[in-house]
Design a protein around this motif. Structure first.
Motif, PDB file in Angstrom:
ATOM      1  N   THR A  50       0.810  -1.220   0.000  1.00 23.06           N
ATOM      2  CA  THR A  50       0.000   0.000   0.000  1.00 23.06           C
ATOM      3  C   THR A  50       0.843   1.270   0.000  1.00 23.06           C
ATOM      4  O   THR A  50       0.445   2.272  -0.591  1.00 23.06           O
ATOM      5  CB  THR A  50      -0.958   0.025   1.203  1.00 23.06           C
ATOM      6  OG1 THR A  50      -0.194  -0.001   2.421  1.00 23.06           O
ATOM      7  CG2 THR A  50      -1.917  -1.160   1.168  1.00 23.06           C
ATOM      8  N   HIS A  51       2.011   1.228   0.666  1.00 23.62           N
ATOM      9  CA  HIS A  51       2.901   2.381   0.643  1.00 23.62           C
ATOM     10  C   HIS A  51       4.272   1.970   1.173  1.00 23.62           C
ATOM     11  O   HIS A  51       4.480   0.805   1.536  1.00 23.62           O
ATOM     12  CB  HIS A  51       2.326   3.560   1.438  1.00 23.62           C
ATOM     13  CG  HIS A  51       2.144   3.310   2.896  1.00 23.62           C
ATOM     14  ND1 HIS A  51       1.149   2.503   3.411  1.00 23.62           N
ATOM     15  CD2 HIS A  51       2.832   3.767   3.986  1.00 23.62           C
ATOM     16  CE1 HIS A  51       1.218   2.488   4.729  1.00 23.62           C
ATOM     17  NE2 HIS A  51       2.242   3.233   5.111  1.00 23.62           N
ATOM     18  N   ALA A  52       5.200   2.919   1.211  1.00 24.31           N
ATOM     19  CA  ALA A  52       6.608   2.579   1.425  1.00 24.31           C
ATOM     20  C   ALA A  52       7.111   2.787   2.842  1.00 24.31           C
ATOM     21  O   ALA A  52       8.319   2.810   3.064  1.00 24.31           O
ATOM     22  CB  ALA A  52       7.483   3.374   0.448  1.00 24.31           C
ATOM     23  N   HIS A  53       6.246   2.952   3.822  1.00 23.83           N
ATOM     24  CA  HIS A  53       6.720   2.995   5.206  1.00 23.83           C
ATOM     25  C   HIS A  53       7.227   1.616   5.623  1.00 23.83           C
ATOM     26  O   HIS A  53       6.680   0.584   5.213  1.00 23.83           O
ATOM     27  CB  HIS A  53       5.612   3.457   6.145  1.00 23.83           C
ATOM     28  CG  HIS A  53       5.476   4.942   6.213  1.00 23.83           C
ATOM     29  ND1 HIS A  53       4.267   5.583   6.404  1.00 23.83           N
ATOM     30  CD2 HIS A  53       6.400   5.935   6.120  1.00 23.83           C
ATOM     31  CE1 HIS A  53       4.456   6.894   6.429  1.00 23.83           C
ATOM     32  NE2 HIS A  53       5.742   7.128   6.267  1.00 23.83           N
ATOM     33  N   SER A  54       8.247   1.597   6.465  1.00 23.24           N
ATOM     34  CA  SER A  54       8.933   0.343   6.784  1.00 23.24           C
ATOM     35  C   SER A  54       8.043  -0.672   7.482  1.00 23.24           C
ATOM     36  O   SER A  54       8.258  -1.882   7.356  1.00 23.24           O
ATOM     37  CB  SER A  54      10.172   0.629   7.645  1.00 23.24           C
ATOM     38  OG  SER A  54       9.802   1.289   8.847  1.00 23.24           O
ATOM     39  N   ASP A  55       7.031  -0.225   8.223  1.00 25.85           N
ATOM     40  CA  ASP A  55       6.164  -1.172   8.916  1.00 25.85           C
ATOM     41  C   ASP A  55       5.152  -1.823   7.978  1.00 25.85           C
ATOM     42  O   ASP A  55       4.274  -2.564   8.420  1.00 25.85           O
ATOM     43  CB  ASP A  55       5.455  -0.513  10.099  1.00 25.85           C
ATOM     44  CG  ASP A  55       4.622   0.694   9.710  1.00 25.85           C
ATOM     45  OD1 ASP A  55       4.795   1.206   8.590  1.00 25.85           O
ATOM     46  OD2 ASP A  55       3.793   1.133  10.530  1.00 25.85           O
ATOM     47  N   HIS A  56       5.304  -1.576   6.691  1.00 29.29           N
ATOM     48  CA  HIS A  56       4.482  -2.263   5.690  1.00 29.29           C
ATOM     49  C   HIS A  56       5.327  -3.193   4.825  1.00 29.29           C
ATOM     50  O   HIS A  56       4.845  -3.725   3.834  1.00 29.29           O
ATOM     51  CB  HIS A  56       3.701  -1.249   4.867  1.00 29.29           C
ATOM     52  CG  HIS A  56       2.605  -0.614   5.666  1.00 29.29           C
ATOM     53  ND1 HIS A  56       1.287  -0.941   5.526  1.00 29.29           N
ATOM     54  CD2 HIS A  56       2.661   0.299   6.673  1.00 29.29           C
ATOM     55  CE1 HIS A  56       0.563  -0.261   6.398  1.00 29.29           C
ATOM     56  NE2 HIS A  56       1.381   0.500   7.101  1.00 29.29           N
ATOM     57  N   TYR A  57       6.567  -3.363   5.184  1.00 27.51           N
ATOM     58  CA  TYR A  57       7.432  -4.455   4.725  1.00 27.51           C
ATOM     59  C   TYR A  57       7.678  -4.483   3.217  1.00 27.51           C
ATOM     60  O   TYR A  57       7.955  -5.524   2.647  1.00 27.51           O
ATOM     61  CB  TYR A  57       6.872  -5.799   5.224  1.00 27.51           C
ATOM     62  CG  TYR A  57       6.739  -5.787   6.715  1.00 27.51           C
ATOM     63  CD1 TYR A  57       7.838  -6.014   7.542  1.00 27.51           C
ATOM     64  CD2 TYR A  57       5.534  -5.457   7.311  1.00 27.51           C
ATOM     65  CE1 TYR A  57       7.735  -5.945   8.919  1.00 27.51           C
ATOM     66  CE2 TYR A  57       5.411  -5.375   8.691  1.00 27.51           C
ATOM     67  CZ  TYR A  57       6.524  -5.619   9.491  1.00 27.51           C
ATOM     68  OH  TYR A  57       6.415  -5.529  10.850  1.00 27.51           O
ATOM     69  N   GLY A  58       7.605  -3.301   2.583  1.00 33.06           N
ATOM     70  CA  GLY A  58       7.938  -3.228   1.172  1.00 33.06           C
ATOM     71  C   GLY A  58       9.394  -3.544   0.886  1.00 33.06           C
ATOM     72  O   GLY A  58       9.728  -3.965  -0.221  1.00 33.06           O
ATOM     73  N   LYS A  59      10.263  -3.347   1.879  1.00 34.06           N
ATOM     74  CA  LYS A  59      11.680  -3.662   1.693  1.00 34.06           C
ATOM     75  C   LYS A  59      11.865  -5.120   1.314  1.00 34.06           C
ATOM     76  O   LYS A  59      12.780  -5.463   0.544  1.00 34.06           O
ATOM     77  CB  LYS A  59      12.445  -3.352   2.988  1.00 34.06           C
ATOM     78  CG  LYS A  59      13.947  -3.607   2.900  1.00 34.06           C
ATOM     79  CD  LYS A  59      14.617  -3.254   4.222  1.00 34.06           C
ATOM     80  CE  LYS A  59      16.123  -3.498   4.141  1.00 34.06           C
ATOM     81  NZ  LYS A  59      16.807  -3.146   5.428  1.00 34.06           N
ATOM     82  N   SER A  60      11.040  -5.994   1.840  1.00 34.29           N
ATOM     83  CA  SER A  60      11.080  -7.410   1.492  1.00 34.29           C
ATOM     84  C   SER A  60      10.276  -7.693   0.233  1.00 34.29           C
ATOM     85  O   SER A  60      10.768  -8.297  -0.721  1.00 34.29           O
ATOM     86  CB  SER A  60      10.551  -8.255   2.646  1.00 34.29           C
ATOM     87  OG  SER A  60      10.402  -9.603   2.263  1.00 34.29           O
ATOM     88  N   ALA A  61       9.022  -7.241   0.209  1.00 30.64           N
ATOM     89  CA  ALA A  61       8.125  -7.583  -0.895  1.00 30.64           C
ATOM     90  C   ALA A  61       8.585  -6.997  -2.224  1.00 30.64           C
ATOM     91  O   ALA A  61       8.295  -7.559  -3.286  1.00 30.64           O
ATOM     92  CB  ALA A  61       6.709  -7.114  -0.576  1.00 30.64           C
TER      93      ALA A  61
END
Length: 328
Positions: A50-61
């Motif tokens: 949904t967005h790029a804040h770290s608690d949304h785990y985009g770094k992995s996905a």
């Protein structure tokens, strides 16, 4: 079916996933704001970011070819984590085909590029995943709402607030040389948008990460320069913890609802408060609501509040129990 996936250690992975049947009869799984599943295990059909804040785990996905996010979220992920985004992108307001399912996107105004995802299953059930929401006015009606509740505890006074745009404008108008403490992704871009909206056309000094993100994400950011590169007094936007590194004579403010900073705080939030979240659900009128993120009691408190006012709702901590009873 809404469920929680587990990692190799048997612990729940972040956030949740949705299993459904498409109108072509295929059973699909969309994971929401979570880390990747190891390649040796069955993969979801999409990792929705949904967005790029770290608690949304985009770094992995972001390293999966199955990742789906907005174009600007992909840019933010690449700048923040210094790695290539491997998935697919979509412009907010447009649609993308995921294994034969048309997924529509809507703005939620939490950060630049933040996106809500919407699709319909084989029997016409309308599913909406909002992520964090700042402005729900463009979100569609749905039958199943999957949403967040960072400030969803109606019994907590800190969950009620309004943006103090007047205080921000006064700080801008009353000081010739000032700095705003703002997180590099999200608040820093909001600060620049507000300053330009108030008619400021001068240069804005920013620390390097904030500078890179703002240059790439904002279409009309104006002149942005690195700290110390302006030839005259200018406005600075830096992370809150860097305010103390700036010269003593600069007037300093923090864009936050917190009260533990040494500098004056200006309430500017990227989220809806408890009233706004309730109004969002009342407007969308879902038949069923699942509240996820953050850790702690607020999802449960918000789900409980929704049940008290007549909505069928569960929080993420209840999802495993619900599944074990085959309730969903």
């Amino acid at each position: 079916m809404v469920f929680r996936q587990k990692n190799s250690r048997g612990s729940f992975k972040p956030h949740l996933a949705i299993k459904f049947r498409s109108d072509k009869g295929k059973i699909l799984t969309f994971s929401v704001d979570t880390t990747r599943i190891p390649q040796k295990y069955q993969q979801p059909d999409a990792y929705l970011i949904t967005h790029a804040h770290s608690d949304h785990y985009g770094k992995s996905a972001m390293l999966s070819e199955r990742a789906v996010c907005s174009e600007k979220t992909a840019i933010a992920l690449e700048i923040r984590h210094e790695r290539e985004y491997k998935g697919r992108t979509v412009s907010i307001g447009e649609s993308i085909d995921v294994n034969g399912v048309t997924v529509h996107t809507y703005p939620n105004y939490h950060t630049v590029g933040s996106t809500a995802f919407y699709w319909v299953n084989d029997v016409g059930t309308r599913i909406l995943v909002t992520g964090d929401v700042k402005d729900a006015s463009h979100l569609p009606k749905c039958d199943v709402l999957i949403t967040e509740a960072n400030y969803g505890d109606p019994g907590d006074a800190s969950c009620y607030f309004e943006d103090d745009i007047t205080a921000f404008k006064s700080a801008f108008e009353d000081n010739n040389c000032l700095a705003f403490g703002a997180y590099a992704f999200g608040k820093a871009q909001r600060a620049v948008e507000l300053l330009r909206g108030f008619g400021y056309t001068g240069s804005i000094e920013m620390e390097e990460k904030s500078l890179a993100l703002t240059r790439q994400l904002l279409d009309n950011a104006g002149e942005l320069v690195s700290l110390g590169d302006s030839s005259e007094d200018s406005i600075s936007v830096v992370p809150p913890w860097d305010l103390g590194k700036l010269p003593w004579h600069i007037s300093k403010y923090v864009m936050t609802g917190r009260s533990d900073y040494r500098y004056p705080a200006i309430q500017i939030s990227d989220h809806l408060d408890a009233r706004g979240l309730t109004e969002m659900v009342e407007d969308i009128r879902p038949e069923f609501t699942v509240v996820y993120h953050p850790k702690g009691h607020r999802p449960e408190r918000f789900a409980s509040h929704l049940r008290q006012i007549g909505f069928n709702a569960v929080s993420i901590d209840m999802v495993n129990n619900v599944l074990s009873n085959e309730f969903i």
